[in-house]
Design a protein around this motif. Structure first.
Motif, PDB file in Angstrom:
ATOM      1  N   ALA A 155      73.507  30.316  -1.544  1.00 32.60           N
ATOM      2  CA  ALA A 155      72.906  29.711  -0.350  1.00 32.60           C
ATOM      3  C   ALA A 155      73.946  29.568   0.757  1.00 32.60           C
ATOM      4  O   ALA A 155      73.676  29.884   1.927  1.00 32.60           O
ATOM      5  N   ALA A 156      75.145  29.102   0.404  1.00 29.99           N
ATOM      6  CA  ALA A 156      76.196  28.941   1.409  1.00 29.99           C
ATOM      7  C   ALA A 156      76.595  30.286   2.004  1.00 29.99           C
ATOM      8  O   ALA A 156      76.874  30.392   3.208  1.00 29.99           O
ATOM      9  N   HIS A 157      76.612  31.324   1.174  1.00 30.93           N
ATOM     10  CA  HIS A 157      76.961  32.666   1.653  1.00 30.93           C
ATOM     11  C   HIS A 157      75.948  33.149   2.694  1.00 30.93           C
ATOM     12  O   HIS A 157      76.324  33.622   3.779  1.00 30.93           O
ATOM     13  N   LEU A 158      74.669  33.033   2.363  1.00 32.16           N
ATOM     14  CA  LEU A 158      73.636  33.497   3.288  1.00 32.16           C
ATOM     15  C   LEU A 158      73.586  32.645   4.556  1.00 32.16           C
ATOM     16  O   LEU A 158      73.455  33.164   5.673  1.00 32.16           O
ATOM     17  N   LEU A 159      73.680  31.333   4.394  1.00 31.80           N
ATOM     18  CA  LEU A 159      73.670  30.446   5.555  1.00 31.80           C
ATOM     19  C   LEU A 159      74.884  30.702   6.445  1.00 31.80           C
ATOM     20  O   LEU A 159      74.793  30.681   7.675  1.00 31.80           O
ATOM     21  N   GLY A 160      76.031  30.959   5.807  1.00 28.89           N
ATOM     22  CA  GLY A 160      77.230  31.238   6.574  1.00 28.89           C
ATOM     23  C   GLY A 160      77.140  32.521   7.375  1.00 28.89           C
ATOM     24  O   GLY A 160      77.772  32.658   8.432  1.00 28.89           O
ATOM     25  N   LEU A 161      76.345  33.467   6.883  1.00 30.38           N
ATOM     26  CA  LEU A 161      76.124  34.706   7.625  1.00 30.38           C
ATOM     27  C   LEU A 161      75.140  34.520   8.780  1.00 30.38           C
ATOM     28  O   LEU A 161      75.014  35.405   9.627  1.00 30.38           O
ATOM     29  N   GLY A 162      74.432  33.392   8.786  1.00 34.17           N
ATOM     30  CA  GLY A 162      73.493  33.115   9.861  1.00 34.17           C
ATOM     31  C   GLY A 162      72.031  33.203   9.484  1.00 34.17           C
ATOM     32  O   GLY A 162      71.152  33.047  10.338  1.00 34.17           O
ATOM     33  N   HIS A 163      71.732  33.423   8.204  1.00 33.64           N
ATOM     34  CA  HIS A 163      70.333  33.534   7.768  1.00 33.64           C
ATOM     35  C   HIS A 163      69.671  32.150   7.739  1.00 33.64           C
ATOM     36  O   HIS A 163      70.255  31.184   7.248  1.00 33.64           O
ATOM     37  N   ARG A 164      68.461  32.087   8.293  1.00 33.66           N
ATOM     38  CA  ARG A 164      67.698  30.842   8.281  1.00 33.66           C
ATOM     39  C   ARG A 164      66.295  31.036   7.705  1.00 33.66           C
ATOM     40  O   ARG A 164      65.648  30.076   7.327  1.00 33.66           O
ATOM     41  N   HIS A 165      65.811  32.269   7.654  1.00 29.12           N
ATOM     42  CA  HIS A 165      64.512  32.573   7.044  1.00 29.12           C
ATOM     43  C   HIS A 165      64.789  33.318   5.737  1.00 29.12           C
ATOM     44  O   HIS A 165      65.111  34.504   5.742  1.00 29.12           O
ATOM     45  N   ILE A 166      64.688  32.591   4.637  1.00 28.18           N
ATOM     46  CA  ILE A 166      65.067  33.124   3.327  1.00 28.18           C
ATOM     47  C   ILE A 166      63.872  33.067   2.383  1.00 28.18           C
ATOM     48  O   ILE A 166      63.165  32.054   2.320  1.00 28.18           O
ATOM     49  N   ALA A 195      66.172  25.873   8.793  1.00 29.04           N
ATOM     50  CA  ALA A 195      66.083  26.777   7.640  1.00 29.04           C
ATOM     51  C   ALA A 195      64.663  26.764   7.077  1.00 29.04           C
ATOM     52  O   ALA A 195      64.039  25.711   6.941  1.00 29.04           O
ATOM     53  N   VAL A 196      64.158  27.940   6.775  1.00 30.44           N
ATOM     54  CA  VAL A 196      62.806  28.106   6.239  1.00 30.44           C
ATOM     55  C   VAL A 196      62.919  28.840   4.903  1.00 30.44           C
ATOM     56  O   VAL A 196      63.555  29.891   4.814  1.00 30.44           O
ATOM     57  N   LEU A 197      62.319  28.279   3.873  1.00 30.28           N
ATOM     58  CA  LEU A 197      62.373  28.870   2.540  1.00 30.28           C
ATOM     59  C   LEU A 197      60.958  29.161   2.052  1.00 30.28           C
ATOM     60  O   LEU A 197      60.095  28.296   2.078  1.00 30.28           O
ATOM     61  N   ARG A 198      60.753  30.390   1.602  1.00 30.69           N
ATOM     62  CA  ARG A 198      59.474  30.772   0.996  1.00 30.69           C
ATOM     63  C   ARG A 198      59.737  31.184  -0.442  1.00 30.69           C
ATOM     64  O   ARG A 198      60.694  31.911  -0.712  1.00 30.69           O
ATOM     65  N   PRO A 220      52.334  37.069   6.671  1.00 30.18           N
ATOM     66  CA  PRO A 220      52.241  36.481   8.011  1.00 30.18           C
ATOM     67  C   PRO A 220      53.475  35.663   8.362  1.00 30.18           C
ATOM     68  O   PRO A 220      54.211  35.217   7.475  1.00 30.18           O
ATOM     69  N   GLY A 221      53.703  35.494   9.659  1.00 29.57           N
ATOM     70  CA  GLY A 221      54.833  34.687  10.120  1.00 29.57           C
ATOM     71  C   GLY A 221      56.098  35.508  10.227  1.00 29.57           C
ATOM     72  O   GLY A 221      56.107  36.718   9.957  1.00 29.57           O
ATOM     73  N   PRO A 222      57.193  34.867  10.613  1.00 29.19           N
ATOM     74  CA  PRO A 222      58.468  35.573  10.762  1.00 29.19           C
ATOM     75  C   PRO A 222      58.899  36.212   9.447  1.00 29.19           C
ATOM     76  O   PRO A 222      58.784  35.604   8.385  1.00 29.19           O
ATOM     77  N   SER A 254      68.891  41.202   4.070  1.00 32.02           N
ATOM     78  CA  SER A 254      69.903  41.073   3.028  1.00 32.02           C
ATOM     79  C   SER A 254      69.229  40.773   1.693  1.00 32.02           C
ATOM     80  O   SER A 254      68.156  40.158   1.648  1.00 32.02           O
ATOM     81  N   VAL A 255      69.857  41.205   0.616  1.00 31.24           N
ATOM     82  CA  VAL A 255      69.310  40.999  -0.733  1.00 31.24           C
ATOM     83  C   VAL A 255      70.430  40.515  -1.646  1.00 31.24           C
ATOM     84  O   VAL A 255      71.536  41.072  -1.630  1.00 31.24           O
ATOM     85  N   THR A 256      70.152  39.483  -2.441  1.00 22.43           N
ATOM     86  CA  THR A 256      71.119  39.002  -3.430  1.00 22.43           C
ATOM     87  C   THR A 256      70.478  38.965  -4.811  1.00 22.43           C
ATOM     88  O   THR A 256      69.268  38.801  -4.950  1.00 22.43           O
ATOM     89  N   GLY A 257      71.336  39.095  -5.831  1.00 19.88           N
ATOM     90  CA  GLY A 257      70.883  39.017  -7.214  1.00 19.88           C
ATOM     91  C   GLY A 257      71.525  37.845  -7.927  1.00 19.88           C
ATOM     92  O   GLY A 257      72.034  36.907  -7.312  1.00 19.88           O
ATOM     93  N   PHE A 258      71.500  37.923  -9.263  1.00 21.16           N
ATOM     94  CA  PHE A 258      72.079  36.859 -10.102  1.00 21.16           C
ATOM     95  C   PHE A 258      72.330  37.466 -11.471  1.00 21.16           C
ATOM     96  O   PHE A 258      71.433  38.106 -12.025  1.00 21.16           O
ATOM     97  N   ASP A 259      73.516  37.342 -12.011  1.00 21.05           N
ATOM     98  CA  ASP A 259      73.945  37.797 -13.350  1.00 21.05           C
ATOM     99  C   ASP A 259      75.134  38.743 -13.271  1.00 21.05           C
ATOM    100  O   ASP A 259      75.998  38.710 -14.116  1.00 21.05           O
ATOM    101  N   ASP A 260      75.148  39.653 -12.274  1.00 19.11           N
ATOM    102  CA  ASP A 260      76.151  40.717 -12.165  1.00 19.11           C
ATOM    103  C   ASP A 260      76.086  41.642 -13.365  1.00 19.11           C
ATOM    104  O   ASP A 260      77.070  41.870 -14.073  1.00 19.11           O
TER     105      ASP A 260
END
Length: 334
Positions: A155-166, A195-198, A220-222, A254-260
């Motif tokens: 979350a900090a990574h995406l927010l730090g890049l400027g993302h607000r619609h996640i 910040a908007v989370l769906r 629908p929506g942004p 942007s796309v992120t995963g989890f596990d590597d």
């Protein structure tokens, strides 16, 4: 005497049998080609030296690595590991034996839903849970990864890049680990103005990831500027969905995963994800179970996880933040 032989071969002779007599017993055993009868010894000690490892699936790399770590530690201590799948970690996981209590010394279970192990719990065996609710008193001990910390790093990574619609492509599995991810992400984004989370639930498969990503990207929506996926498999599906829609990753989304998993560097662009130390996780869980079997404490802190930033994330278009991943634009996302 039988007692002297038993003490020497069990390595409990010091102070009770002379060194000369101990060497005489060992020499006789070598000359006779004697090998201890493990079945008889285990029966006498009330031990089978066998533990059960329950996992949600046998086809997922993460659980294969957990097994590798657990089996390594077990072998070092003369234990065998029986691997047993419980579909999707939801269960119920049936007792795979006529009587688990007579066949096993303990159970190690990874990423299971709360009620998935009811049949095995009734056997009264020591139970160590991995990636599970630490407040579940039905487990003898719990070993966890810092899953919440990993979500906060993403979350900090995406927010730090400027993302607000996640958009959160959330695993549609009723288990503690995925509930924790959703709760932690909601709390992290809830503290950021604008910040908007769906949340879009999805089964753990590439096809489900494609469908869920398509749904949120065309709804629908942004349009979300980032898709945070509960694992790398869902993220691979999200990459396919974006490409099919003509969107570029990470320029348009942007796309992120989890596990590597190995998959994270097999896709293009390579996935930003959270690295989970799966083998160390299995090793730590098995050590905790062995400690319980020896009557000792098994409390361990959460194992740390690590954010790995790769080419699938960048600032959203128009954010005015220079890209840090060095990716060249890929027309049409191809």
């Amino acid at each position: 005497s039988q007692a002297a032989v038993s003490l020497v071969l069990g390595d409990k002779w010091r102070g009770r049998v002379s060194p000369a007599k101990a060497e005489a017993v060992r020499a006789a055993a070598r000359d006779l080609g004697y090998r201890p009868n493990l079945a008889a010894r285990n029966l006498r000690m009330g031990r089978t030296r066998t533990v059960l490892l329950v996992v949600p699936a046998l086809t997922t790399e993460f659980y294969a690595r957990v097994y590798t770590g657990a089996a390594r530690v077990a072998a070092d201590h003369g234990f065998g590991v029986v691997l047993y799948p419980s579909p999707e970690g939801i269960g119920p996981a049936r007792d795979p034996f006529t009587s688990a209590a007579a066949t096993l010394d303990g159970v190690l279970a990874s990423s299971m839903a709360a009620d998935a192990l009811t049949a095995l719990r009734t056997a009264g065996l020591p139970l160590v849970m991995l990636d599970s609710d630490p407040d579940d008193e039905r487990a003898t001990a719990t070993v966890n990864l810092d899953i919440a910390g990993g979500v906060r790093q993403l979350a900090a990574h995406l927010l730090g890049l400027g993302h607000r619609h996640i958009a959160h492509l959330a695993a549609d599995v009723d288990s503690w680990t995925f509930v924790l991810r959703a709760r932690t992400l909601g709390a992290a984004l809830g503290q950021v103005p604008g910040a908007v989370l769906r949340r879009e639930p999805a089964e753990l498969s590439v096809a489900a990831g494609v469908h869920a990503a398509h749904t949120v990207l065309t709804g629908p929506g942004p349009r979300p500027t980032a898709l945070l996926c509960d694992d790398d498999i869902l993220a691979a599906g999200a990459l396919k969905a974006a490409r099919r829609l003509g969107l570029r990753v990470p320029e348009d989304v942007s796309v992120t995963g989890f596990d590597d998993l190995a998959l994270a560097v097999a896709v293009e662009p390579e996935l930003t994800t959270v690295r989970l130390p799966a083998e160390e996780f299995g090793e730590t869980g098995m050590r905790a179970l062995l400690a319980v079997l020896d009557g000792g404490p098994a409390a361990v802190p959460a194992l740390p996880v690590e954010l790995v930033a790769r080419g699938s994330t960048a600032p959203p278009a128009g954010a005015g933040i220079p890209s840090r991943n060095g990716n060249a634009a890929r027309p049409g996302g191809r």
